[in-house]
Design an enzyme around this catalytic site. Structure first.
Site, mmCIF file in Angstrom:
data_model
loop_
_atom_site.group_PDB
_atom_site.id
_atom_site.type_symbol
_atom_site.label_atom_id
_atom_site.label_comp_id
_atom_site.label_asym_id
_atom_site.label_seq_id
_atom_site.Cartn_x
_atom_site.Cartn_y
_atom_site.Cartn_z
ATOM 1 N N HIS A 142 0.503 20.527 -21.136
ATOM 2 C CA HIS A 142 -0.153 21.220 -22.248
ATOM 3 C C HIS A 142 -1.530 20.613 -22.492
ATOM 4 C CE1 HIS A 142 0.367 23.951 -25.809
ATOM 5 N NE2 HIS A 142 -0.767 23.320 -26.101
ATOM 6 N N GLU A 182 4.266 26.254 -33.893
ATOM 7 C CA GLU A 182 3.308 25.244 -34.331
ATOM 8 C C GLU A 182 2.860 25.600 -35.751
ATOM 9 O OE1 GLU A 182 -0.998 23.335 -32.971
ATOM 10 O OE2 GLU A 182 -0.510 25.414 -32.486
ATOM 11 N N ASP A 199 -5.760 19.198 -27.088
ATOM 12 C CA ASP A 199 -7.226 19.237 -27.069
ATOM 13 C C ASP A 199 -7.782 17.853 -27.389
ATOM 14 O OD1 ASP A 199 -7.861 22.209 -26.777
ATOM 15 O OD2 ASP A 199 -6.535 22.245 -28.523
#
Length: 357
Positions: free
Chosen positions: A29, A216, A295
């Site tokens: 991910h 999420e 990220d």
């Protein structure tokens, strides 16, 4: 230009524990622009005359909270601004090579990076040329670093489902060049997963893994929708399945891997602090997990730091960390010979004496 902050807080070896950076693992991910080094962003912004806000140019990762629409909009605005600094094929090549170097440093033996090529198409000559540039960069980074890298093409749930179908067909067309899956990203509170069912059917029929985001920003229902409507083989995040014991049992029974990104969950305000991320709940229910960095550019930590977080805040032993690494490897689209080699090296990491013993 000097890099102002590293984008991560690398875990430091301590007495009587094994170094998680040496633990072989798969990274399932990681978003494309979000994988960028902060120093690289500063250099590219300088190159193209892009004025970055303090949240992207400062010495620390930005403060984010995306549990409301205003906060998510700010997160997306920062992400889009960073993406605007990727304008030439050499920028794409640099990003992928550096992402691979960071992963190798963190013990990654397999990387699946997620990208929506439509976001880069306007500057790279169109949708197909953009995807070809990305795939060329992935192949070059694999050769240069030795890290096997594969691609998940991701549709944007904020766009029309017909756009997703176009991307699914394109992903299938280029699957022989390293595309292994099809995803669905952006704010899962918007729209319905079922709107994208045809796109995911195209991808699955073409031999690609279905790996949409869910669980999420939205609760267990979004995970259930990924399973029911999109027939997900993996779920991006999925952590809020912990709120529904029956859903946990379903994920465990089907062995659907959840790509859990604990530092990201805290940075975006899904949970207040690392100890609140319900990793133990998923673990105890038997749900396979693949820890991911999501990220790093915006959240400030890379892959090994996720394992360190689990060790420090959830008390995972080295035996348990090794099993988490195995789960990440089992969840990847890895050929059998490579999978066996990585699993054997995980066993070797666990068999070695810990530092300071």
């Amino acid at each position: 230009m000097q890099q102002q902050f590293s984008g991560e807080r690398p875990p430091q070896p301590r007495a009587h524990v094994r170094d998680v950076r040496q633990l072989p693992k798969a990274h399932l991910h990681l978003h494309f622009t979000g994988s960028m080094r902060p120093g690289t962003l500063l250099e590219l912004a300088d190159k193209y005359g892009v004025h970055l806000p303090p949240a992207l140019s400062g010495a620390e990762p930005p403060r984010l909270r995306a549990t409301d629409e205003r906060g998510w909009f700010r997160f997306q605005r920062l992400y889009d601004m960073a993406r605007s600094c990727l304008r030439e094929p050499e920028d794409i090549q640099r990003l992928v090579r550096e992402a691979a170097e960071e992963d190798v440093r963190d013990g990654s033996r397999w990387l699946e990076i997620q990208v929506d090529p439509t976001s880069y198409a306007p500057r790279l000559g169109g949708l197909i040329p953009a995807l070809e540039v990305i795939l060329d960069a992935v192949a070059a980074a694999t050769r240069d670093t030795g890290l096997p890298i594969r691609v998940l093409v991701a549709a944007n749930r904020m766009k029309h489902p017909l756009d997703a179908r176009t991307l699914a067909r394109l992903a299938v067309r280029f699957k022989d060049r390293g595309i292994v899956g099809f995803g669905l990203s952006n704010d899962e509170r918007r729209g319905f997963a079922r709107d994208f069912d045809r796109a995911f059917a195209i991808a699955r029929d073409g031999g690609l893994l279905a790996a949409p985001h869910g669980g999420e920003l939205s609760g267990p229902s979004s995970v259930r929708d990924c399973l029911d409507d999109l027939h997900a083989g993996r779920v991006g995040h999925g952590v809020r399945a912990a709120e529904d014991p029956r859903l946990l049992a379903r994920l465990a029974d089907a062995q659907v891997t959840c790509e859990v990104c604990p530092a990201s969950n805290v940075a975006l305000g899904v949970y207040e602090k690392p100890a609140d991320v319900p990793l133990r709940t998923l673990w105890d229910a038997g749900v396979p997990m693949a820890l991911g960095a999501d990220d790093p550019l915006l959240f400030g930590s890379r892959l090994a730091a996720q394992y360190e977080l689990v060790r420090e805040h959830h008390g995972f032993t080295d035996v348990e960390l090794a099993e988490l690494a195995r789960q990440s490897v089992r969840g990847g689209r890895i050929d059998e010979a490579e999978r066996k080699a990585i699993l054997a090296d995980i066993d070797a990491w666990l068999a070695a004496e810990p530092a300071g013993s």
